[in-house]
Scaffold this motif. Structure first.
Motif, PDB file in Angstrom:
ATOM      1  N   GLY A  80       0.820  -1.198   0.000  1.00  0.00           N
ATOM      2  CA  GLY A  80       0.000   0.000   0.000  1.00  0.00           C
ATOM      3  C   GLY A  80       0.856   1.250   0.000  1.00  0.00           C
ATOM      4  N   SER A  81       0.193   2.382  -0.210  1.00  0.00           N
ATOM      5  CA  SER A  81       0.870   3.683  -0.214  1.00  0.00           C
ATOM      6  C   SER A  81       0.312   4.513   0.929  1.00  0.00           C
ATOM      7  CB  SER A  81       0.647   4.392  -1.555  1.00  0.00           C
ATOM      8  OG  SER A  81       1.361   5.604  -1.608  1.00  0.00           O
ATOM      9  N   PHE A  82       1.202   5.026   1.799  1.00  0.00           N
ATOM     10  CA  PHE A  82       0.797   5.615   3.067  1.00  0.00           C
ATOM     11  C   PHE A  82       1.384   7.016   3.243  1.00  0.00           C
ATOM     12  CE2 PHE A  82       0.846   1.070   3.370  1.00  0.00           C
ATOM     13  CZ  PHE A  82      -0.266   0.732   4.118  1.00  0.00           C
ATOM     14  N   HIS A 130      10.663  -6.567   5.355  1.00  0.00           N
ATOM     15  CA  HIS A 130      10.052  -7.894   5.322  1.00  0.00           C
ATOM     16  C   HIS A 130       8.957  -8.028   4.268  1.00  0.00           C
ATOM     17  CE1 HIS A 130      11.824  -7.850   9.430  1.00  0.00           C
ATOM     18  NE2 HIS A 130      12.044  -9.121   9.167  1.00  0.00           N
ATOM     19  N   SER A 131       8.725  -7.007   3.457  1.00  0.00           N
ATOM     20  CA  SER A 131       7.689  -7.096   2.427  1.00  0.00           C
ATOM     21  C   SER A 131       8.311  -6.982   1.042  1.00  0.00           C
ATOM     22  CB  SER A 131       6.651  -5.983   2.616  1.00  0.00           C
ATOM     23  OG  SER A 131       5.683  -6.045   1.580  1.00  0.00           O
ATOM     24  N   SER A 132       7.915  -7.879   0.154  1.00  0.00           N
ATOM     25  CA  SER A 132       8.357  -7.810  -1.237  1.00  0.00           C
ATOM     26  C   SER A 132       7.297  -7.190  -2.133  1.00  0.00           C
ATOM     27  CB  SER A 132       8.692  -9.219  -1.744  1.00  0.00           C
ATOM     28  OG  SER A 132       7.550 -10.060  -1.655  1.00  0.00           O
ATOM     29  N   GLU A 133       6.140  -6.858  -1.563  1.00  0.00           N
ATOM     30  CA  GLU A 133       5.064  -6.224  -2.315  1.00  0.00           C
ATOM     31  C   GLU A 133       5.245  -4.704  -2.294  1.00  0.00           C
ATOM     32  OE1 GLU A 133       3.412  -8.287  -3.918  1.00  0.00           O
ATOM     33  OE2 GLU A 133       4.135 -10.022  -2.806  1.00  0.00           O
ATOM     34  N   PRO A 134       4.542  -3.984  -3.185  1.00  0.00           N
ATOM     35  CA  PRO A 134       4.700  -2.517  -3.245  1.00  0.00           C
ATOM     36  C   PRO A 134       4.334  -1.857  -1.918  1.00  0.00           C
ATOM     37  CG  PRO A 134       3.498  -3.326  -5.155  1.00  0.00           C
ATOM     38  CD  PRO A 134       3.596  -4.473  -4.213  1.00  0.00           C
ATOM     39  N   LEU A 135       5.301  -1.187  -1.316  1.00  0.00           N
ATOM     40  CA  LEU A 135       5.092  -0.539  -0.024  1.00  0.00           C
ATOM     41  C   LEU A 135       5.795   0.813  -0.042  1.00  0.00           C
ATOM     42  CD1 LEU A 135       3.691  -1.130   2.659  1.00  0.00           C
ATOM     43  CD2 LEU A 135       5.822  -2.116   3.504  1.00  0.00           C
ATOM     44  N   ILE A 146       9.997  13.033   3.320  1.00  0.00           N
ATOM     45  CA  ILE A 146      10.913  11.945   2.977  1.00  0.00           C
ATOM     46  C   ILE A 146      10.116  10.756   2.444  1.00  0.00           C
ATOM     47  CG2 ILE A 146      12.656  10.349   3.874  1.00  0.00           C
ATOM     48  CD1 ILE A 146      13.366  12.449   5.961  1.00  0.00           C
ATOM     49  N   PHE A 147      10.591  10.177   1.336  1.00  0.00           N
ATOM     50  CA  PHE A 147       9.977   9.006   0.720  1.00  0.00           C
ATOM     51  C   PHE A 147      10.784   7.773   1.109  1.00  0.00           C
ATOM     52  CE2 PHE A 147       8.458  12.527  -1.635  1.00  0.00           C
ATOM     53  CZ  PHE A 147       7.314  12.169  -2.330  1.00  0.00           C
ATOM     54  N   LEU A 148      10.150   6.852   1.823  1.00  0.00           N
ATOM     55  CA  LEU A 148      10.742   5.552   2.125  1.00  0.00           C
ATOM     56  C   LEU A 148       9.961   4.498   1.350  1.00  0.00           C
ATOM     57  CD1 LEU A 148      11.349   5.688   6.003  1.00  0.00           C
ATOM     58  CD2 LEU A 148      12.929   6.312   4.171  1.00  0.00           C
ATOM     59  N   GLN A 149      10.651   3.741   0.482  1.00  0.00           N
ATOM     60  CA  GLN A 149       9.982   2.754  -0.367  1.00  0.00           C
ATOM     61  C   GLN A 149      10.873   1.534  -0.554  1.00  0.00           C
ATOM     62  OE1 GLN A 149       9.638   5.312  -3.811  1.00  0.00           O
ATOM     63  NE2 GLN A 149       7.510   5.841  -3.361  1.00  0.00           N
TER      64      GLN A 149
END
Length: 719
Positions: A551-553, A577-582, A645-648
């Motif tokens: 998700g995008s937060f 720990h996530s390989s999905e879009p975060l 700040i963008f953390l992705q």
């Protein structure tokens, strides 16, 4: 529609048919039919439609349990909502295209192919996301109602203690600070309901009274032991900091913390010893401040158990300062401030050493009083539930499947007790709710917003019989959290302007707020501090206990250093720990003197993809008191710079990359509206607070930090 929901979906005395009752050759629907048939195609049933009977209008209507939409005519697949989508941009094609999103449910739309397109080497496989057992929208059909009739107004009886009031005219706010139509893209593991005790006005009133007494104790201890006023907002920041480490059972007051001494409260009190140092504008103010500090330091060192060396150093520096003040009458404001800084460096450590034990005693005393109050509140709460024949220990655990679902509101495992009478009346544009003489207020726009959130999120109150009491508890909880001072607490609960949220959603797919409340949220999906009461209005619970898989937060945390540091650690754990879009887009104060641990950690993070700085006084926030303050007071200028700040992770960067074009579109909305006020609270702040000079004076160049996660170094932008 399941048979379980079929038993509860009876709003407006409506009769709802189960999909299992549908037949291909159904008889015409009639209210007198003993076992009515559905008369709906399977495609409509799968899309959430069912046929209901309205006793008020004495005719059938069609209700969608996924979107909460009601129609008099039979719906057509692909038909759009003319209210939320007047141009039909989101409508399904009228031609015979595949009905691929018919079973998404929960109001979820199918993402267009452009969102799912795989992008080169950074492509990823989307996980299978199912619809949660607990939906994010109510399973209660509310039939098309007569204008002016509110669903929670009880006009027939008063069995539940709810006040019967005349239905007010429909209220449509002229300015809206939220968009509750945006669906979530946040995916989580299905989770069991929480075992928090359900809210009740009687318990909330007791909690408010004891918290007020606790604030009074804090004021008295600071005054009697240190001769100072409590540092502004320090009690509120103490509540936030304690909840980072608290393992107690009360969601508001701390009762089980390690360490007992709060670093936040200790630090803020020590910063104001021997006196509070305010920012000054004129030379005479600087002279008086220097004189007061010298006198206070000497008085403290004389009255406390200080070492001979400490007494000698402090007295010598104070006498030297007094002599300088007597002979030098041509000094400038800068001269006085330099002298004050020198005196603080010389005397500060010695003053702090003699005050340390006393300040620790204040922190310890407040904590132990709080723990005692928590014990009293919980005992009263358990007694109330027992009188209502509600067992806390005997609650059966709900079976939870190990699957991914779209996030849904926090649920409670313990049934809610009957609610007492809460009175409601309107004074112009303000809704007033009263319980036992205690009145809380909220403007009508936000009251209507709470109605919508409750309808979307609450599943145990189909007829809104507990709505008013829960609204009273909600507003009372946040009123007590803010404090009783003028503008107190509103800065800690500030929110981003609406155009910023619109840009975040459009450019970066943001659909979720990590730190919000039902009163100041923009999206209907958000995390907040109090799942026991906020969950009925859409909260997913505290963010530090929330673990999304994708998700995008957006994250705009309260400005408490310990909370912000814990937030960043949680971000990095989730991204690791996530390989999905975060993706997380974080807004924090740009404090550099000294830099906060959270800011330092994010700037060094391997997940940092982009960073920008918005200078002080060139942007604004929405007040945390927006639900009650005047419209012209909602926005205020920020007195500090803000770091964005963008953390992705890799997949999140591939999907929501902060490209130059997106950043430019985002920055275009970061403007001063011209209506904003100065920051809430007095203009003078302690010099012990973080520096709030314009950012361009303190950060001339970007902090490049090549990330091993991606092939591109993150960008830094100064606005």
């Amino acid at each position: 529609m399941t048979s379980e929901n079929h038993g509860t979906e009876k709003a407006d005395s409506a009769l709802v048919m189960s999909p299992t009752e549908s037949t291909s050759q159904a008889a015409p629907f009639s209210p007198s039919t003993s076992k009515p048939t559905q008369e709906l195609p399977d495609e409509l049933i799968q899309a959430g439609w069912s046929k209901c009977w309205s006793k008020r209008e004495n005719r059938p209507y069609y209700f969608n349990r996924f979107t909460n939409q009601s129609l008099w005519e039979m719906p057509v697949l692909g038909q759009h909502d003319v209210i939320s989508d007047p141009l039909g941009l989101n409508a399904a094609p009228a031609s015979g295209e595949v009905k691929s999103d018919a079973g998404l449910g929960n109001g979820q739309r199918k993402r267009p192919p452009s969102e799912d397109a795989q992008a080169g080497p950074n492509s990823f496989k989307r996980p299978k996301v199912e619809i949660p057992v607990t939906p994010t929208t109510p399973t209660v059909p509310i039939s098309p109602s007569t204008p002016g009739v509110k669903p929670w107004v009880n006009t027939t009886d008063d069995k539940q203690g709810q006040t019967s009031v005349p239905a007010p005219a429909p209220y449509r706010p002229s300015v809206v600070y939220w968009d509750l139509d945006i669906q979530t893209n946040a995916v989580i593991r299905e989770r069991a309901p929480a075992d928090h005790l359900p809210p009740h006005p009687e318990i909330e009133l007791q909690r408010a009274q004891l918290t007020t007494k606790l604030r009074q104790h804090y004021h008295e201890l600071c005054s009697q032991r240190e001769g100072i006023e409590p540092p502004r907002e320090s009690f509120n920041r103490w509540l936030l900091e304690r909840k980072v480490v608290d393992k107690g059972l009360d969601l508001f007051l701390p009762s089980e913390c390690d360490p007992v001494i709060s670093p936040s409260m200790f630090r803020e009190i020590m910063n104001d010893i021997p006196i509070r140092l305010s920012r000054i504008k004129y030379k005479e103010e600087a002279r008086k401040l220097l004189f007061k500090y010298a006198e206070a330091a000497k008085k403290m060192i004389d009255s406390r158990n200080a070492t001979p060396d400490s007494r000698k150093v402090v007295k010598w520096n104070v006498e030297d300062t007094m002599n300088w003040l007597r002979r030098d009458h041509s000094a400038s404001k800068e001269d006085y401030m330099d002298r004050l800084e020198h005196l603080r460096k010389q005397c500060g450590p010695h003053v702090a050493s003699v005050a340390k034990d006393s300040v620790e005693g204040i922190c310890s005393k407040i904590y132990h009083i709080s723990a005692e109050y928590v014990r009293r509140i919980r005992q009263a709460h358990l007694t109330l539930l027992k009188e209502c024949n509600i067992s806390v220990d005997g609650t059966e655990s709900t079976a939870v499947q190990d699957r991914l679902v779209y996030c849904y509101p926090a649920r409670l495992s313990i049934p809610s007790p009957p609610q007492p009478r809460v009175e409601l009346h309107f004074e112009n544009d303000v809704a007033c709710l009263r319980y036992k003489g205690e009145m809380v207020k909220v403007n009508r726009g936000h009251f209507s917003k709470l109605e919508l959130l409750y309808r979307y999120s609450c599943i145990d109150d189909p007829r809104f019989e507990k709505f008013l009491s829960r609204v009273w508890c909600l507003i009372k909880r946040y009123q007590v959290m803010f404090g009783s001072g003028v503008n107190e607490g509103s800065g800690l609960q500030g929110a981003l302007p609406v155009p910023i949220f619109e840009a975040l959603n459009k450019q970066f797919g943001v659909t979720f707020e990590c730190f919000a409340s039902p009163l100041n949220c923009y999206f209907k999906q958000f995390c907040s501090a109090f799942p026991d009461i906020d969950g009925f209005f859409g909260s997913r619970g505290p963010f530090l206990s929330f673990s999304p898989a994708s998700g995008s937060f957006e994250a705009n945390p309260p400005f408490c250093e310990e909370l912000m540091d814990a937030m960043v650690k949680h971000f990095e754990d989730l991204l690791e720990h996530s390989s999905e879009p975060l993706s997380f887009i974080i807004f924090v104060p740009e404090w550099r003197d000294p830099p906060t641990p959270a800011l330092t950690r994010m700037e060094a993070s391997r997940f940092r993809r982009h960073q920008m700085i918005v200078p002080a006084f060139e942007h604004e926030y929405r007040s945390g008191s927006q639900h009650i303050c005047k419209r012209e007071e909602i926005y205020y200028k920020a007195v500090h710079g803000t770091a964005v700040i963008f953390l992705q992770n890799n997949a999140g960067f591939s999907k929501w990359e902060p490209t130059t074009e997106r950043i430019q579109e985002f920055l275009a909305v970061y403007k001063i509206s011209g209506r904003s006020l100065p920051s809430p609270g007095p203009p003078s702040t302690s010099t012990g607070d973080k520096d709030s000079k314009p950012v361009q004076e303190r950060l001339a160049k970007s902090q490049d930090n090549s990330s091993p996660v991606d092939k591109t170094a993150p960008d830094t932008t100064n606005i």
